[in-house]
Design an enzyme around this catalytic site. Sequence first.
Site, PDB file in Angstrom:
ATOM      1  N   GLU A 214     -88.143  61.424  18.926  1.00 20.98           N
ATOM      2  CA  GLU A 214     -87.968  62.817  18.496  1.00 20.98           C
ATOM      3  C   GLU A 214     -87.101  63.641  19.440  1.00 20.98           C
ATOM      4  O   GLU A 214     -87.345  63.691  20.650  1.00 20.98           O
ATOM      5  CB  GLU A 214     -89.335  63.499  18.352  1.00 20.98           C
ATOM      6  N   LYS A 230     -92.931  65.110  11.612  1.00 15.53           N
ATOM      7  CA  LYS A 230     -94.298  65.353  11.145  1.00 15.53           C
ATOM      8  C   LYS A 230     -94.520  64.534   9.892  1.00 15.53           C
ATOM      9  O   LYS A 230     -93.734  64.610   8.943  1.00 15.53           O
ATOM     10  CB  LYS A 230     -94.525  66.831  10.820  1.00 15.53           C
TER      11      LYS A 230
END
Length: 403
Positions: A214, A230
């Site tokens: 990420e 997410k």
Amino acid sequence: MRQDGPDGVDTLPGLTVGTPGAPAGCRRTLVERARWQWRPADGGDPAARAEEFLAAHGLPLHDLARPAGRHDAAGMCGAALYVSAAAGAALVGAPAGAANPVTGLPEVAVVVYGHGPGTPPGAAVAATGAPATPWWRGAFAESWTPRQHADAVTAVRAAIGRGDVYQVNVVGHAAARYTGDPLPALSRLAALPGARYGGTLAGAGWAIGCASPETLVELTDGRLITRPIKGTRPATAAGRAELLASAKERAEHVMIVDLERNDLARVARTGSVRVDDLFAVRRWCDLWQAESTVSAAVADGLGLADLLRAVCPGGSVTGAPKLAALDRIAALEPVGRGASMGALGWVAPGRIDLGLTIRTAAVDAERVHVWAGGGITWGSDPDAEVAEAAAKAAPVRATLVGG
């Protein structure tokens, strides 16, 4: 300003620079020139002090919109930058939460690199020149039971029901004793499939290994980019279809995308924030994860310190609203986040590339530490959230197995 000299080579085996984001063409020629570390007892604003330290060592980052000059192969290259979740909380005036479980690990570290003679590839050796000591790792001891983790999820749902928060990321911790040289194990972790920010950073008595997919924040050609993740499912055809069809996962994801848009808007040119990619499914090890890309034009005069205050700690590992979520995190998590859920990467004039330290492990003199968690919304099932955290932690733990 206190200035720490190079210290990692005195306590851990030497290795070529493995910091995420370091220029690939320079890695074999990088030599540590200066180091600064911050802990809360040191006082002051760690973001401002880090920016000042970098400027004092030939890396001015006071105006990120200014085009970088030509890369000087004989001068400073850039710097590794690590900012913990606790330091990020301090930057926004939120409680730091429980104590850092990793003995000796600073909350901020800056390591400045210049160019020097090349380092030949080969096996890691200790500072004495002796072969690296074999690695052994014991069983992990959890900092909370599955029931306690589920109870924390239930407590977040209650807070959502009261209207205190919309989403909170809840993280658990585990630690195991080890002996031997930790760096090969941490390097194996950094090489996991999908680790966009795979790398290591070491200091006196501590080291971090990161396999994060990420992006917390990237600056390239005057544009800021963040890629929040997410939503998680097993990396099967059925898992991918389930992730794409999940209204709960999509709602959780979009909530964090909105938070990240707001974070970037604080440091961007007016009207320049955009969502370039929404809910794209990417693979990390044996998991599918949903990722979006948000970008914005950097505002004139924006410095590194203000950028760190805007994006740290990352929205995908805090929740929304961010400050209210941090209050819940400090109240619920029994052990500090240590090296996890912070930032690790590379900074240089004209270029920043910081990963969010999910899928991350850290070692001190006696123990190896790991963390995992997930975002909790009103639609979260406590037992499913416990299982998701275990699935995220499993590949990390597997690479750290003793032998």
